[in-house]
Motif scaffolding. Structure first.
Motif, PDB file in Angstrom:
ATOM      1  N   ILE A  34      41.737 -12.537 -97.313  1.00  0.00           N
ATOM      2  CA  ILE A  34      40.114 -12.628 -97.166  1.00  0.00           C
ATOM      3  C   ILE A  34      39.611 -13.845 -97.312  1.00  0.00           C
ATOM      4  O   ILE A  34      38.668 -13.999 -96.450  1.00  0.00           O
ATOM      5  CB  ILE A  34      39.738 -11.584 -98.574  1.00  0.00           C
ATOM      6  N   PRO A  35      39.876 -14.860 -98.063  1.00  0.00           N
ATOM      7  CA  PRO A  35      39.396 -16.204 -97.791  1.00  0.00           C
ATOM      8  C   PRO A  35      39.181 -16.789 -96.413  1.00  0.00           C
ATOM      9  O   PRO A  35      38.368 -17.325 -95.981  1.00  0.00           O
ATOM     10  CB  PRO A  35      39.989 -17.005 -99.093  1.00  0.00           C
ATOM     11  N   ILE A  36      40.582 -16.497 -95.768  1.00  0.00           N
ATOM     12  CA  ILE A  36      40.738 -16.950 -94.270  1.00  0.00           C
ATOM     13  C   ILE A  36      39.595 -16.355 -93.379  1.00  0.00           C
ATOM     14  O   ILE A  36      39.137 -16.841 -92.744  1.00  0.00           O
ATOM     15  CB  ILE A  36      42.187 -16.872 -93.988  1.00  0.00           C
ATOM     16  N   LEU A  37      39.680 -14.935 -93.506  1.00  0.00           N
ATOM     17  CA  LEU A  37      38.772 -14.110 -92.803  1.00  0.00           C
ATOM     18  C   LEU A  37      37.474 -14.404 -92.846  1.00  0.00           C
ATOM     19  O   LEU A  37      36.663 -14.576 -92.063  1.00  0.00           O
ATOM     20  CB  LEU A  37      39.193 -12.584 -92.685  1.00  0.00           C
ATOM     21  N   ASP A  38      36.932 -14.747 -94.375  1.00  0.00           N
ATOM     22  CA  ASP A  38      35.642 -15.003 -94.566  1.00  0.00           C
ATOM     23  C   ASP A  38      35.182 -16.364 -93.940  1.00  0.00           C
ATOM     24  O   ASP A  38      34.140 -16.484 -93.254  1.00  0.00           O
ATOM     25  CB  ASP A  38      35.468 -14.987 -96.145  1.00  0.00           C
ATOM     26  N   GLY A  39      36.079 -17.158 -93.855  1.00  0.00           N
ATOM     27  CA  GLY A  39      35.962 -18.745 -93.169  1.00  0.00           C
ATOM     28  C   GLY A  39      35.675 -18.535 -91.724  1.00  0.00           C
ATOM     29  O   GLY A  39      34.900 -18.955 -91.337  1.00  0.00           O
ATOM     30  N   VAL A  40      36.697 -17.454 -91.136  1.00  0.00           N
ATOM     31  CA  VAL A  40      36.676 -17.396 -89.753  1.00  0.00           C
ATOM     32  C   VAL A  40      35.058 -16.600 -89.323  1.00  0.00           C
ATOM     33  O   VAL A  40      34.324 -17.381 -88.383  1.00  0.00           O
ATOM     34  CB  VAL A  40      37.514 -16.429 -89.199  1.00  0.00           C
ATOM     35  N   ILE A  41      34.567 -15.852 -90.042  1.00  0.00           N
ATOM     36  CA  ILE A  41      33.541 -15.168 -89.670  1.00  0.00           C
ATOM     37  C   ILE A  41      32.452 -16.109 -89.939  1.00  0.00           C
ATOM     38  O   ILE A  41      31.376 -16.145 -89.298  1.00  0.00           O
ATOM     39  CB  ILE A  41      33.300 -13.944 -90.644  1.00  0.00           C
ATOM     40  N   GLU A  42      32.154 -16.872 -91.032  1.00  0.00           N
ATOM     41  CA  GLU A  42      31.166 -18.041 -91.252  1.00  0.00           C
ATOM     42  C   GLU A  42      31.258 -18.883 -90.143  1.00  0.00           C
ATOM     43  O   GLU A  42      30.199 -19.424 -89.704  1.00  0.00           O
ATOM     44  CB  GLU A  42      31.206 -18.619 -92.512  1.00  0.00           C
ATOM     45  N   GLU A  43      32.464 -19.385 -89.716  1.00  0.00           N
ATOM     46  CA  GLU A  43      32.452 -20.481 -88.622  1.00  0.00           C
ATOM     47  C   GLU A  43      31.803 -19.774 -87.219  1.00  0.00           C
ATOM     48  O   GLU A  43      31.147 -20.216 -86.685  1.00  0.00           O
ATOM     49  CB  GLU A  43      33.888 -20.979 -88.419  1.00  0.00           C
ATOM     50  N   GLU A  44      32.205 -18.652 -86.996  1.00  0.00           N
ATOM     51  CA  GLU A  44      31.849 -17.914 -85.669  1.00  0.00           C
ATOM     52  C   GLU A  44      30.277 -17.773 -86.010  1.00  0.00           C
ATOM     53  O   GLU A  44      29.385 -17.694 -84.904  1.00  0.00           O
ATOM     54  CB  GLU A  44      32.612 -16.595 -85.660  1.00  0.00           C
ATOM     55  N   ARG A  45      29.783 -17.410 -87.038  1.00  0.00           N
ATOM     56  CA  ARG A  45      28.226 -17.246 -87.231  1.00  0.00           C
ATOM     57  C   ARG A  45      27.285 -18.897 -86.875  1.00  0.00           C
ATOM     58  O   ARG A  45      26.588 -18.838 -85.983  1.00  0.00           O
ATOM     59  CB  ARG A  45      27.678 -17.054 -88.633  1.00  0.00           C
ATOM     60  N   LYS A  46      28.207 -19.765 -87.275  1.00  0.00           N
ATOM     61  CA  LYS A  46      27.635 -21.177 -87.016  1.00  0.00           C
ATOM     62  C   LYS A  46      27.988 -21.327 -85.541  1.00  0.00           C
ATOM     63  O   LYS A  46      26.894 -22.028 -84.842  1.00  0.00           O
ATOM     64  CB  LYS A  46      28.242 -22.282 -87.793  1.00  0.00           C
ATOM     65  N   CYS A  47      28.835 -20.968 -84.865  1.00  0.00           N
ATOM     66  CA  CYS A  47      29.202 -21.392 -83.498  1.00  0.00           C
ATOM     67  C   CYS A  47      28.005 -20.513 -82.590  1.00  0.00           C
ATOM     68  O   CYS A  47      27.752 -20.865 -81.597  1.00  0.00           O
ATOM     69  CB  CYS A  47      30.582 -20.985 -83.059  1.00  0.00           C
ATOM     70  N   ARG A  48      27.854 -19.231 -83.025  1.00  0.00           N
ATOM     71  CA  ARG A  48      26.879 -18.442 -82.337  1.00  0.00           C
ATOM     72  C   ARG A  48      25.414 -19.306 -82.289  1.00  0.00           C
ATOM     73  O   ARG A  48      24.702 -19.298 -81.441  1.00  0.00           O
ATOM     74  CB  ARG A  48      26.689 -17.150 -82.865  1.00  0.00           C
ATOM     75  N   GLU A  49      25.106 -19.806 -83.414  1.00  0.00           N
ATOM     76  CA  GLU A  49      23.819 -20.376 -83.320  1.00  0.00           C
ATOM     77  C   GLU A  49      23.744 -21.555 -82.398  1.00  0.00           C
ATOM     78  O   GLU A  49      23.016 -22.011 -82.070  1.00  0.00           O
ATOM     79  CB  GLU A  49      23.426 -20.856 -84.977  1.00  0.00           C
ATOM     80  N   LYS A  50      24.821 -22.484 -82.646  1.00  0.00           N
ATOM     81  CA  LYS A  50      24.871 -23.558 -81.776  1.00  0.00           C
ATOM     82  C   LYS A  50      24.977 -23.221 -80.384  1.00  0.00           C
ATOM     83  O   LYS A  50      24.318 -24.144 -79.430  1.00  0.00           O
ATOM     84  CB  LYS A  50      26.194 -24.352 -82.000  1.00  0.00           C
ATOM     85  N   THR A  51      25.495 -22.270 -80.015  1.00  0.00           N
ATOM     86  CA  THR A  51      25.642 -21.828 -78.508  1.00  0.00           C
ATOM     87  C   THR A  51      24.373 -21.243 -77.940  1.00  0.00           C
ATOM     88  O   THR A  51      23.840 -21.051 -76.657  1.00  0.00           O
ATOM     89  CB  THR A  51      26.739 -20.898 -78.113  1.00  0.00           C
ATOM     90  N   LYS A  52      23.350 -20.903 -78.862  1.00  0.00           N
ATOM     91  CA  LYS A  52      22.020 -20.398 -78.355  1.00  0.00           C
ATOM     92  C   LYS A  52      21.033 -21.705 -78.384  1.00  0.00           C
ATOM     93  O   LYS A  52      20.221 -21.576 -77.511  1.00  0.00           O
ATOM     94  CB  LYS A  52      21.688 -19.378 -79.536  1.00  0.00           C
TER      95      LYS A  52
END
Length: 246
Positions: A97-115
């Motif tokens: 769970i901690p690893i998957l939560d971290g992946v989800i949060e990182e991908e959220r930040k990446c989506r914002e940067k790519t926009k």
């Protein structure tokens, strides 16, 4: 020296190195085990407290040591880079769970940067914003391989190319509908000129399979090869004429 040579025979890829660092940071306390990034071999791990490590990785440390190269040092048991990789993977299985939560949060930040890109201060003190296209390429190169690896360690099947394609097509359709609604709203609120420009740009710059795939040099078909012929006239032979076969 022979042990270090065997250690050096196993090398981690860049995504594996990044994933190991993430897992150890999140799940393995430093007083239990630490990985080393130094000579003569990088990514070896020293196990200080095997009793505390066992519940974190879900198997006896003796079983782990039996599968990889290792040796005893004055501080603890040193395992090879392969052992380091196994510790990280086993730890993800036990506590994903901690690893998957971290992946989800990182991908959220990446989506914002790519926009919108990311604001930063340049070396000359100027406020700048990174290029969203560059951020997307960086995500594909650095983040996505690590995220897919971590998901796999946590028990999630890797996303297939067909699933990516289906998701991309569905997302394009969703965005097309959303853009059409926005353009219609702008036309109704006296922004018709800007709406027409956006509508035209959206259509003309659409990315399709035809304009995305690279143009590959190939042998020409006979019908595509320019040919030359002579045409007889009443006064003799005309100059050579070049045509393209069809």
């Amino acid at each position: 020296m022979a042990t270090w040579e065997r250690f050096a025979a196993f090398e981690l890829s860049d995504p594996e190195e990044a994933a190991v660092e993430t897992v150890f940071s999140e799940l393995i306390p430093e007083e239990v085990a630490t990985w080393e990034w130094s000579e003569p071999v990088r990514w070896v791990t020293t196990i200080y407290d095997p009793v505390r490590l066992e519940p974190l990785i879900g198997i006896p440390v003796s079983d782990l040591i039996g599968q990889v190269d290792s040796f005893e040092s004055g501080e603890g048991t040193v395992v090879s880079p392969e052992g380091t990789l196994m510790i990280a993977e086993f730890a993800c299985r036990v506590n994903p769970i901690p690893i998957l939560d971290g992946v989800i949060e990182e991908e959220r930040k990446c989506r914002e940067k790519t926009k919108r890109g990311e604001s930063y201060t340049s070396h000359d003190g100027q406020q700048r914003t990174s290029d969203p296209d560059w951020e997307y390429r960086w995500y594909l190169e650095r983040y996505r391989p690590r995220h897919e690896l971590l998901r796999g360690w946590c028990g999630h099947r890797a996303v297939t190319m067909q699933e990516r394609l289906a998701a991309a097509e569905a997302e394009v359709q969703r965005l097309d509908v959303l853009i059409a609604r926005l353009i219609d709203q702008m036309k109704e609120h006296e922004y018709s000129h800007f709406a027409e420009i956006m509508e035209r740009v959206h259509e003309e710059e659409r990315i399709t399979a035809a304009n995305y795939r690279p143009v590959v040099d190939r042998p020409l078909k006979p019908s595509e090869i320019p040919v030359r012929y002579e045409r007889a006239t009443a006064l003799g032979v005309s100059p050579l004429v070049s045509i393209t076969g069809s």
